[in-house]
Motif scaffolding. Structure first.
Motif, mmCIF file in Angstrom:
data_model
loop_
_atom_site.group_PDB
_atom_site.id
_atom_site.type_symbol
_atom_site.label_atom_id
_atom_site.label_comp_id
_atom_site.label_asym_id
_atom_site.label_seq_id
_atom_site.Cartn_x
_atom_site.Cartn_y
_atom_site.Cartn_z
ATOM 1 N N SER A 1 0.797 -1.219 0.000
ATOM 2 C CA SER A 1 0.000 0.000 0.000
ATOM 3 C C SER A 1 0.835 1.277 0.000
ATOM 4 O O SER A 1 0.285 2.375 0.141
ATOM 5 N N ARG A 2 2.129 1.149 -0.157
ATOM 6 C CA ARG A 2 2.980 2.340 -0.198
ATOM 7 C C ARG A 2 2.667 3.150 -1.452
ATOM 8 O O ARG A 2 2.615 2.600 -2.552
ATOM 9 N N PRO A 3 2.472 4.464 -1.293
ATOM 10 C CA PRO A 3 2.228 5.300 -2.476
ATOM 11 C C PRO A 3 3.429 5.270 -3.418
ATOM 12 O O PRO A 3 4.569 5.100 -2.992
ATOM 13 N N ALA A 4 3.155 5.446 -4.696
ATOM 14 C CA ALA A 4 4.193 5.504 -5.731
ATOM 15 C C ALA A 4 5.099 4.276 -5.714
ATOM 16 O O ALA A 4 6.312 4.378 -5.799
ATOM 17 N N SER A 5 4.477 3.110 -5.575
ATOM 18 C CA SER A 5 5.250 1.875 -5.610
ATOM 19 C C SER A 5 4.542 0.857 -6.490
ATOM 20 O O SER A 5 3.353 1.007 -6.805
ATOM 21 N N GLU A 6 5.282 -0.146 -6.885
ATOM 22 C CA GLU A 6 4.736 -1.218 -7.707
ATOM 23 C C GLU A 6 5.261 -2.543 -7.190
ATOM 24 O O GLU A 6 6.474 -2.713 -7.013
ATOM 25 N N TYR A 7 4.352 -3.472 -6.938
ATOM 26 C CA TYR A 7 4.691 -4.809 -6.439
ATOM 27 C C TYR A 7 4.090 -5.807 -7.420
ATOM 28 O O TYR A 7 2.866 -5.878 -7.564
ATOM 29 N N VAL A 8 4.911 -6.539 -8.126
ATOM 30 C CA VAL A 8 4.419 -7.478 -9.137
ATOM 31 C C VAL A 8 4.967 -8.876 -8.884
ATOM 32 O O VAL A 8 6.033 -9.037 -8.286
ATOM 33 N N VAL A 9 4.200 -9.851 -9.333
ATOM 34 C CA VAL A 9 4.609 -11.245 -9.223
ATOM 35 C C VAL A 9 4.448 -11.920 -10.579
ATOM 36 O O VAL A 9 3.658 -11.482 -11.418
ATOM 37 N N ALA A 10 5.193 -13.002 -10.759
ATOM 38 C CA ALA A 10 5.048 -13.870 -11.925
ATOM 39 C C ALA A 10 4.493 -15.185 -11.408
ATOM 40 O O ALA A 10 5.081 -15.796 -10.519
ATOM 41 N N ASP A 11 3.339 -15.573 -11.950
ATOM 42 C CA ASP A 11 2.771 -16.834 -11.490
ATOM 43 C C ASP A 11 2.176 -17.619 -12.649
ATOM 44 O O ASP A 11 1.860 -17.069 -13.696
ATOM 45 N N ASP A 12 2.075 -18.916 -12.442
ATOM 46 C CA ASP A 12 1.530 -19.799 -13.475
ATOM 47 C C ASP A 12 0.133 -20.293 -13.131
ATOM 48 O O ASP A 12 -0.370 -21.229 -13.737
ATOM 49 N N GLY A 13 -0.488 -19.676 -12.154
ATOM 50 C CA GLY A 13 -1.804 -20.092 -11.704
ATOM 51 C C GLY A 13 -1.750 -20.938 -10.454
ATOM 52 O O GLY A 13 -2.723 -21.028 -9.717
ATOM 53 N N ASP A 14 -0.608 -21.576 -10.206
ATOM 54 C CA ASP A 14 -0.434 -22.414 -9.022
ATOM 55 C C ASP A 14 0.693 -21.930 -8.116
ATOM 56 O O ASP A 14 0.595 -22.010 -6.906
ATOM 57 N N THR A 15 1.766 -21.457 -8.724
ATOM 58 C CA THR A 15 2.996 -21.150 -7.990
ATOM 59 C C THR A 15 3.530 -19.787 -8.389
ATOM 60 O O THR A 15 3.501 -19.433 -9.572
ATOM 61 N N LEU A 16 4.033 -19.031 -7.405
ATOM 62 C CA LEU A 16 4.773 -17.803 -7.716
ATOM 63 C C LEU A 16 6.179 -18.200 -8.124
ATOM 64 O O LEU A 16 6.850 -18.949 -7.421
ATOM 65 N N HIS A 17 6.625 -17.689 -9.246
ATOM 66 C CA HIS A 17 7.969 -17.977 -9.742
ATOM 67 C C HIS A 17 8.898 -16.781 -9.594
ATOM 68 O O HIS A 17 10.117 -16.941 -9.654
ATOM 69 N N GLY A 18 8.330 -15.589 -9.417
ATOM 70 C CA GLY A 18 9.151 -14.405 -9.280
ATOM 71 C C GLY A 18 8.379 -13.271 -8.641
ATOM 72 O O GLY A 18 7.147 -13.270 -8.616
ATOM 73 N N VAL A 19 9.136 -12.316 -8.125
ATOM 74 C CA VAL A 19 8.542 -11.153 -7.468
ATOM 75 C C VAL A 19 9.476 -9.960 -7.666
ATOM 76 O O VAL A 19 10.702 -10.115 -7.721
ATOM 77 N N ALA A 20 8.876 -8.774 -7.802
ATOM 78 C CA ALA A 20 9.676 -7.558 -7.940
ATOM 79 C C ALA A 20 8.932 -6.407 -7.278
ATOM 80 O O ALA A 20 7.697 -6.338 -7.319
ATOM 81 N N TYR A 21 9.708 -5.508 -6.684
ATOM 82 C CA TYR A 21 9.134 -4.363 -5.991
ATOM 83 C C TYR A 21 10.032 -3.151 -6.196
ATOM 84 O O TYR A 21 11.261 -3.245 -6.075
ATOM 85 N N ALA A 22 9.408 -2.018 -6.504
ATOM 86 C CA ALA A 22 10.132 -0.754 -6.631
ATOM 87 C C ALA A 22 9.259 0.368 -6.108
ATOM 88 O O ALA A 22 8.023 0.254 -6.088
ATOM 89 N N ALA A 23 9.909 1.444 -5.693
ATOM 90 C CA ALA A 23 9.187 2.605 -5.192
ATOM 91 C C ALA A 23 9.840 3.876 -5.714
ATOM 92 O O ALA A 23 11.062 3.999 -5.708
ATOM 93 N N GLN A 24 9.005 4.787 -6.172
ATOM 94 C CA GLN A 24 9.498 6.091 -6.590
ATOM 95 C C GLN A 24 9.562 6.988 -5.372
ATOM 96 O O GLN A 24 8.696 6.930 -4.498
ATOM 97 N N GLY A 25 10.607 7.803 -5.293
ATOM 98 C CA GLY A 25 10.772 8.682 -4.148
ATOM 99 C C GLY A 25 11.535 8.046 -3.003
ATOM 100 O O GLY A 25 11.691 8.639 -1.952
ATOM 101 N N ALA A 26 12.015 6.819 -3.202
ATOM 102 C CA ALA A 26 12.763 6.127 -2.149
ATOM 103 C C ALA A 26 14.223 6.578 -2.092
ATOM 104 O O ALA A 26 14.928 6.265 -1.142
#
Length: 162
Positions: A53-78
């Motif tokens: 819920s941090r403003p100006a941030s993006e949290y994304v995952v890569a999934d195949d419907g069953d399992t998360l295979h990757g995750v990435a997070y970045a924030a502007q203003g950090a």
């Protein structure tokens, strides 16, 4: 494989993925105890949930419907003193899923998520040559020492977005 915005339902899987990936890639570089300390201090499930819920941030995952295979997070203003830089705080792909383009897809998603950012930056352990090479292959350039690079164990790489 889908790239999507992370949700609160993903928090435990994200936490597990971070632990597994960091131990697999960094145990030999910085030590198992240091990774455990960093996770316990900076990446608890409660803190990961707050990142969603941090403003100006993006949290994304890569999934195949069953399992998360990757995750990435970045924030502007950090990055102190420069609100036009987005900072990648983590990008991890499960060890058995690496080499399939998942990290590249996650990074592209982060780069496109900050239309007001001029640059995107990442700090990496200087001994983690494999991850440095990945970012270099994505167009990131090494910077000199910066304010957020207080540790002699880090290198900072940056990419101009426009």
């Amino acid at each position: 494989m889908w790239i999507r915005t992370a949700s609160k339902d993903d928090i435990n899987a994200i936490h597990d993925l971070l632990i597994e990936t960091w131990h697999a890639t960094l145990d030999d570089i910085i030590g198992r105890e240091e990774i455990n300390r960093k996770i316990a201090h900076d990446y608890t499930p409660d803190l990961l949930k707050k990142m969603l819920s941090r403003p100006a941030s993006e949290y994304v995952v890569a999934d195949d419907g069953d399992t998360l295979h990757g995750v990435a997070y970045a924030a502007q203003g950090a990055v102190k003193g420069d609100s036009e830089i987005a900072l990648v705080l983590h990008l991890c792909v499960k060890p058995e899923s690496q080499g399939q383009g998942i990290g590249q897809r996650l990074l592209i998603e982060l780069e496109e998520a900050f239309p007001a950012a001029r640059k995107i930056r990442v700090a990496l352990n200087k001994k983690d040559e494999r991850t440095q090479k990945f970012f270099e292959e994505q167009g990131y350039k090494h910077l000199g020492k910066t304010t957020e690079n207080k540790s002699n164990d880090d290198v900072v790489l940056e990419k101009t977005l426009f």
